[in-house]
Every structure is written in structure tokens, then in C-alpha cells.
Design a protein around this motif. Sequence first.
Motif, PDB file in Angstrom:
ATOM      1  N   GLY A 151      -7.549  67.302  57.091  1.00 21.38           N
ATOM      2  CA  GLY A 151      -7.448  67.105  55.645  1.00 21.38           C
ATOM      3  C   GLY A 151      -6.274  66.226  55.260  1.00 21.38           C
ATOM      4  O   GLY A 151      -6.410  65.303  54.444  1.00 21.38           O
ATOM      5  N   LEU A 152      -5.108  66.514  55.834  1.00 24.22           N
ATOM      6  CA  LEU A 152      -3.916  65.701  55.543  1.00 24.22           C
ATOM      7  C   LEU A 152      -4.075  64.270  56.055  1.00 24.22           C
ATOM      8  O   LEU A 152      -3.700  63.305  55.374  1.00 24.22           O
ATOM      9  CB  LEU A 152      -2.679  66.346  56.167  1.00 24.22           C
ATOM     10  CG  LEU A 152      -2.152  67.609  55.478  1.00 24.22           C
ATOM     11  CD1 LEU A 152      -1.026  68.226  56.281  1.00 24.22           C
ATOM     12  CD2 LEU A 152      -1.658  67.278  54.061  1.00 24.22           C
ATOM     13  N   THR A 153      -4.650  64.142  57.245  1.00 28.40           N
ATOM     14  CA  THR A 153      -4.835  62.807  57.815  1.00 28.40           C
ATOM     15  C   THR A 153      -5.798  61.982  56.988  1.00 28.40           C
ATOM     16  O   THR A 153      -5.591  60.781  56.766  1.00 28.40           O
ATOM     17  CB  THR A 153      -5.351  62.910  59.264  1.00 28.40           C
ATOM     18  OG1 THR A 153      -4.450  63.713  60.031  1.00 28.40           O
ATOM     19  CG2 THR A 153      -5.466  61.540  59.901  1.00 28.40           C
ATOM     20  N   ASP A 154      -6.860  62.617  56.504  1.00 23.19           N
ATOM     21  CA  ASP A 154      -7.812  61.918  55.636  1.00 23.19           C
ATOM     22  C   ASP A 154      -7.143  61.498  54.338  1.00 23.19           C
ATOM     23  O   ASP A 154      -7.421  60.430  53.783  1.00 23.19           O
ATOM     24  CB  ASP A 154      -9.002  62.832  55.348  1.00 23.19           C
ATOM     25  CG  ASP A 154     -10.245  62.051  54.940  1.00 23.19           C
ATOM     26  OD1 ASP A 154     -10.215  60.801  55.016  1.00 23.19           O
ATOM     27  OD2 ASP A 154     -11.244  62.681  54.564  1.00 23.19           O
ATOM     28  N   GLY A 155      -6.217  62.329  53.860  1.00 22.72           N
ATOM     29  CA  GLY A 155      -5.516  62.019  52.611  1.00 22.72           C
ATOM     30  C   GLY A 155      -4.559  60.848  52.737  1.00 22.72           C
ATOM     31  O   GLY A 155      -4.308  60.139  51.758  1.00 22.72           O
ATOM     32  N   ILE A 156      -3.994  60.643  53.935  1.00 17.92           N
ATOM     33  CA  ILE A 156      -3.074  59.515  54.141  1.00 17.92           C
ATOM     34  C   ILE A 156      -3.779  58.357  54.850  1.00 17.92           C
ATOM     35  O   ILE A 156      -3.138  57.459  55.398  1.00 17.92           O
ATOM     36  CB  ILE A 156      -1.829  59.942  54.948  1.00 17.92           C
ATOM     37  CG1 ILE A 156      -2.235  60.493  56.321  1.00 17.92           C
ATOM     38  CG2 ILE A 156      -1.006  60.957  54.172  1.00 17.92           C
ATOM     39  CD1 ILE A 156      -1.047  60.795  57.228  1.00 17.92           C
ATOM     40  N   ASN A 157      -5.102  58.413  54.846  1.00 19.90           N
ATOM     41  CA  ASN A 157      -5.897  57.316  55.377  1.00 19.90           C
ATOM     42  C   ASN A 157      -5.505  56.019  54.655  1.00 19.90           C
ATOM     43  O   ASN A 157      -5.403  55.998  53.427  1.00 19.90           O
ATOM     44  CB  ASN A 157      -7.387  57.626  55.140  1.00 19.90           C
ATOM     45  CG  ASN A 157      -8.299  56.686  55.884  1.00 19.90           C
ATOM     46  OD1 ASN A 157      -8.091  55.472  55.909  1.00 19.90           O
ATOM     47  ND2 ASN A 157      -9.326  57.248  56.481  1.00 19.90           N
ATOM     48  N   PRO A 158      -5.267  54.932  55.381  1.00 24.22           N
ATOM     49  CA  PRO A 158      -4.896  53.659  54.734  1.00 24.22           C
ATOM     50  C   PRO A 158      -5.867  53.227  53.642  1.00 24.22           C
ATOM     51  O   PRO A 158      -5.463  52.546  52.695  1.00 24.22           O
ATOM     52  CB  PRO A 158      -4.901  52.670  55.907  1.00 24.22           C
ATOM     53  CG  PRO A 158      -4.527  53.502  57.084  1.00 24.22           C
ATOM     54  CD  PRO A 158      -5.191  54.820  56.854  1.00 24.22           C
ATOM     55  N   CYS A 159      -7.140  53.622  53.763  1.00 23.59           N
ATOM     56  CA  CYS A 159      -8.109  53.299  52.717  1.00 23.59           C
ATOM     57  C   CYS A 159      -7.706  53.947  51.394  1.00 23.59           C
ATOM     58  O   CYS A 159      -7.740  53.315  50.331  1.00 23.59           O
ATOM     59  CB  CYS A 159      -9.501  53.784  53.116  1.00 23.59           C
ATOM     60  SG  CYS A 159     -10.110  53.124  54.669  1.00 23.59           S
ATOM     61  N   ALA A 160      -7.351  55.244  51.473  1.00 24.59           N
ATOM     62  CA  ALA A 160      -6.957  55.957  50.263  1.00 24.59           C
ATOM     63  C   ALA A 160      -5.612  55.468  49.745  1.00 24.59           C
ATOM     64  O   ALA A 160      -5.395  55.351  48.532  1.00 24.59           O
ATOM     65  CB  ALA A 160      -6.899  57.464  50.554  1.00 24.59           C
ATOM     66  N   ILE A 161      -4.687  55.159  50.647  1.00 19.60           N
ATOM     67  CA  ILE A 161      -3.359  54.691  50.246  1.00 19.60           C
ATOM     68  C   ILE A 161      -3.449  53.345  49.529  1.00 19.60           C
ATOM     69  O   ILE A 161      -2.727  53.091  48.558  1.00 19.60           O
ATOM     70  CB  ILE A 161      -2.423  54.600  51.463  1.00 19.60           C
ATOM     71  CG1 ILE A 161      -2.117  56.011  51.989  1.00 19.60           C
ATOM     72  CG2 ILE A 161      -1.131  53.881  51.111  1.00 19.60           C
ATOM     73  CD1 ILE A 161      -1.243  56.037  53.216  1.00 19.60           C
ATOM     74  N   ALA A 162      -4.341  52.468  49.993  1.00 24.32           N
ATOM     75  CA  ALA A 162      -4.505  51.159  49.348  1.00 24.32           C
ATOM     76  C   ALA A 162      -4.912  51.322  47.890  1.00 24.32           C
ATOM     77  O   ALA A 162      -4.436  50.585  47.011  1.00 24.32           O
ATOM     78  CB  ALA A 162      -5.551  50.348  50.107  1.00 24.32           C
ATOM     79  N   THR A 163      -5.776  52.302  47.629  1.00 26.63           N
ATOM     80  CA  THR A 163      -6.189  52.562  46.248  1.00 26.63           C
ATOM     81  C   THR A 163      -5.021  53.121  45.440  1.00 26.63           C
ATOM     82  O   THR A 163      -4.842  52.783  44.262  1.00 26.63           O
ATOM     83  CB  THR A 163      -7.362  53.556  46.225  1.00 26.63           C
ATOM     84  OG1 THR A 163      -8.449  53.020  46.995  1.00 26.63           O
ATOM     85  CG2 THR A 163      -7.833  53.809  44.807  1.00 26.63           C
ATOM     86  N   MET A 164      -4.208  53.999  46.049  1.00 30.76           N
ATOM     87  CA  MET A 164      -3.025  54.529  45.370  1.00 30.76           C
ATOM     88  C   MET A 164      -2.083  53.394  44.956  1.00 30.76           C
ATOM     89  O   MET A 164      -1.551  53.386  43.832  1.00 30.76           O
ATOM     90  CB  MET A 164      -2.263  55.490  46.286  1.00 30.76           C
ATOM     91  CG  MET A 164      -2.980  56.763  46.656  1.00 30.76           C
ATOM     92  SD  MET A 164      -1.869  57.796  47.684  1.00 30.76           S
ATOM     93  CE  MET A 164      -3.047  58.770  48.588  1.00 30.76           C
ATOM     94  N   ILE A 165      -1.880  52.454  45.864  1.00 29.56           N
ATOM     95  CA  ILE A 165      -0.967  51.333  45.587  1.00 29.56           C
ATOM     96  C   ILE A 165      -1.455  50.529  44.395  1.00 29.56           C
ATOM     97  O   ILE A 165      -0.678  50.194  43.484  1.00 29.56           O
ATOM     98  CB  ILE A 165      -0.844  50.423  46.831  1.00 29.56           C
ATOM     99  CG1 ILE A 165      -0.115  51.181  47.951  1.00 29.56           C
ATOM    100  CG2 ILE A 165      -0.088  49.138  46.491  1.00 29.56           C
ATOM    101  CD1 ILE A 165      -0.111  50.436  49.285  1.00 29.56           C
ATOM    102  N   PHE A 166      -2.753  50.238  44.375  1.00 32.18           N
ATOM    103  CA  PHE A 166      -3.284  49.462  43.246  1.00 32.18           C
ATOM    104  C   PHE A 166      -3.190  50.256  41.951  1.00 32.18           C
ATOM    105  O   PHE A 166      -2.865  49.708  40.891  1.00 32.18           O
ATOM    106  CB  PHE A 166      -4.738  49.066  43.496  1.00 32.18           C
ATOM    107  CG  PHE A 166      -5.341  48.306  42.354  1.00 32.18           C
ATOM    108  CD1 PHE A 166      -5.057  46.952  42.172  1.00 32.18           C
ATOM    109  CD2 PHE A 166      -6.153  48.942  41.417  1.00 32.18           C
ATOM    110  CE1 PHE A 166      -5.584  46.243  41.096  1.00 32.18           C
ATOM    111  CE2 PHE A 166      -6.688  48.247  40.350  1.00 32.18           C
ATOM    112  CZ  PHE A 166      -6.406  46.890  40.193  1.00 32.18           C
ATOM    113  N   LEU A 167      -3.461  51.558  42.018  1.00 30.25           N
ATOM    114  CA  LEU A 167      -3.414  52.390  40.816  1.00 30.25           C
ATOM    115  C   LEU A 167      -2.013  52.398  40.218  1.00 30.25           C
ATOM    116  O   LEU A 167      -1.836  52.230  39.000  1.00 30.25           O
ATOM    117  CB  LEU A 167      -3.860  53.812  41.150  1.00 30.25           C
ATOM    118  CG  LEU A 167      -3.861  54.838  40.009  1.00 30.25           C
ATOM    119  CD1 LEU A 167      -4.767  54.371  38.869  1.00 30.25           C
ATOM    120  CD2 LEU A 167      -4.300  56.208  40.516  1.00 30.25           C
ATOM    121  N   ILE A 168      -1.002  52.576  41.065  1.00 27.43           N
ATOM    122  CA  ILE A 168       0.375  52.586  40.573  1.00 27.43           C
ATOM    123  C   ILE A 168       0.776  51.222  40.024  1.00 27.43           C
ATOM    124  O   ILE A 168       1.432  51.116  38.976  1.00 27.43           O
ATOM    125  CB  ILE A 168       1.347  53.019  41.695  1.00 27.43           C
ATOM    126  CG1 ILE A 168       1.081  54.472  42.086  1.00 27.43           C
ATOM    127  CG2 ILE A 168       2.797  52.872  41.251  1.00 27.43           C
ATOM    128  CD1 ILE A 168       1.921  54.941  43.242  1.00 27.43           C
TER     129      ILE A 168
END
Length: 378
Positions: A151-168
Amino acid sequence: MRILISITILLLSTISSHSEEKLILQFFGSNTCGECLEIKEVLLFPAQKQFEDKLQINFYNTDIDSTINQLIRLEKIYGVKNSSAQMLFFPDTFLSGSDDIMKYGLSMIKSRIEENRTGTGPSIEMDGEPTDALRNKVMDWGFFMGSLVAGLTDGINPCAIATMIFLISFLATRKKSRREVLIIGLAYTATVFFTYLAMGLGLKGILEHIRAYHQISMTIRWGAFGFALIVAALSFRDAYVYHKTRRSEKISLQLPKSVKLQIHKVISGSLSGKGIIIGSIIAGFLVTLLEAICTGQMYLPYIVAMTQRDSLRITGYLYLIFYNFLFVLPLLIVMVLAFFGLKWNDLAKSTGKHMVALKVTLGLVMVGLALYLASGIL
């Protein structure tokens, strides 16, 4: 005279014991299968009642892993080439599938009883080894730890992080207030959680229904096993390539450019209006669906691994909630940090700095999922 009487008694007892021997059948089918229920109620239960003293039918639920193993064993012994969701084994032959069982089952039972062709056939050992209880506890504990890490690894998946970066970065360029950032972050994260959870519940339901058709189920398990190993290999490859080049575009396991652009459009369009809560919900829902192309690389094998164990049939729902909480936890943390002033470029730099470690971790977790899947198949 006494010898003659003794011989007569012995013969009579032998004939009596022989006549009382029952025809024993083994029926394999799912407790959740409509055709299986029809076979039981229309054919097998009435036959067992009609020939109460001469017929015994043992029923085995194919929703249980140990039953599947015994079914496979019997199929090998009888030389079954085309397995079915319903199998009826006689001492000397078998019937496969609902149509054949319903068509020929009763006549075969009657003929064998009339001809006194009784017996049990190959033995069925359903109790398992003494170590099975301990093994199941170890497997369940291992699944809990696997859920935590996956669960944690899926949450820090680069795919998800890329979306976080754009959102911020989007929130920064639109100069949203700290209050608006908090509202958007909470609404967006909650929507991602429930959307991803709904996807998992739907997939879990489908896979559990397919378990009644064990050949298809086994194919899916082996497919998930192979898929997990492929993703692991690509993750290790990405870690090596990024370590050498430091260029994110060389990474193979990432969202396609077209999907990234679509996600950017969704976020920009949904969060540009005045209704930030509704916009956040829409954005969270659509982005989760689009991201599933990448995040599903771990979610799919995880759920397949869950549904292969009967002990997780009910607790699996709690595991899915736990997994999804861990999945959105990094996003929630990032949104809280954004509320306190986290800059998107700081997050981007941190992601690039730890990309190799993230990819190696993803690869190791996928190897672990593959091993867990194999432990339930081999």
C-alpha cells in the motif's frame, strides 16, 4: 453339522456385508454457483434420499483452496482433459459439467446400484497436514505485512507522485489560499481513496466469482504471477537506467505522455472554477481512473493474491480499506505540507533524488507478490 452351520453363517454375513456396501460419489462445485445448486437440489439430494441405504454422496466446495487441490489430484488420476465448474466422480469414471451430470447422472447411479458396482474410488483426504493451521497463520501474517508495504509503495509510485507535483504547482500558480489548498487537498484525497477502493472491491468481486471456474481462476493467478515478475524486472531496469542517465523520460514504467496531458487538463479544468469542492471531487475521480494504468500494476496482483486465500474472503474487505488508506497517505501528507508551504519544485527534486530507491522498492515488492502468488499455486 457344526462346521456346515458355521460355513453357512460366514457366507450369509459376507453376502450381507457386501450388499450393505454403498456406492460413494464425490461432487465438486461452488456453494455460490447456481448450476451447482440446481444439480444438488434436482438430482443429487433426491437420489441420495431414494437410495439412502446404498448411496453416499460427498459434497466439496470449490471456493476453498484445499478442495481445489484435491480436485486437481482427482482429475489427474481420472485423466480429465476438459475440466468444468461441476465435477461428479464415480468409483470408476466421472461426469464433467452441468449438462452431462444432469443428463446422465441418475441413470449411471441407478445402473451401478442395480449391478452392485459399489465402492469409493481414489481416497479423498480433505483434512490436510497437521502443519496447515500454522502455515495458514504464517501466510495471513505475511499478507498483512505485504499489505502494509504494498500500500505504501503504491502510494509513493512515481506515477502518483508526478500527479502530486503537478497538482501542487497548479495550486501555486493559481495563488490559492491556504484554506483553499486544505479544502482541495482533503476533498481530492478522499475522492481518490473511495474511487480506488471501489475499483478494488469490484475487482475482488469478479475474481471471487471466477473462483468457481478453477481452470480460469488458475490461469488468472499464473497470469498475475508472470505480470508481477515482468513489472519487477522493468522496475529494476528503470532503477539502473535512471542511475546512469538521470533522465526520467528513459523510465519505462510511467504514465504515457497522452495520459499525463489528459490528467493535467482534468486538474486544470476541474479546479479553475469557483466550486472547489465539487471540482476536487471530479478531479480526484477522473485522475484516479487515468492513473490506474500505472498504479494498477501493483493493485491487480495484490487483489489476485488476496482472492486466492479463502481465509481472506471476509477480512479482505478490511485489507482493501487498509491498503487504500496507505495508498492515499503519501498524498495526504503532501497536501498537508503544501498547506504549510511545500513548493512543487522541492517535491520534484526530492523525487528525483530518491527515484532509484523508489524503483528498487517497487521491484522488490512485486517480487514478493509474485512469491506469495506462487505459494498458493505450486
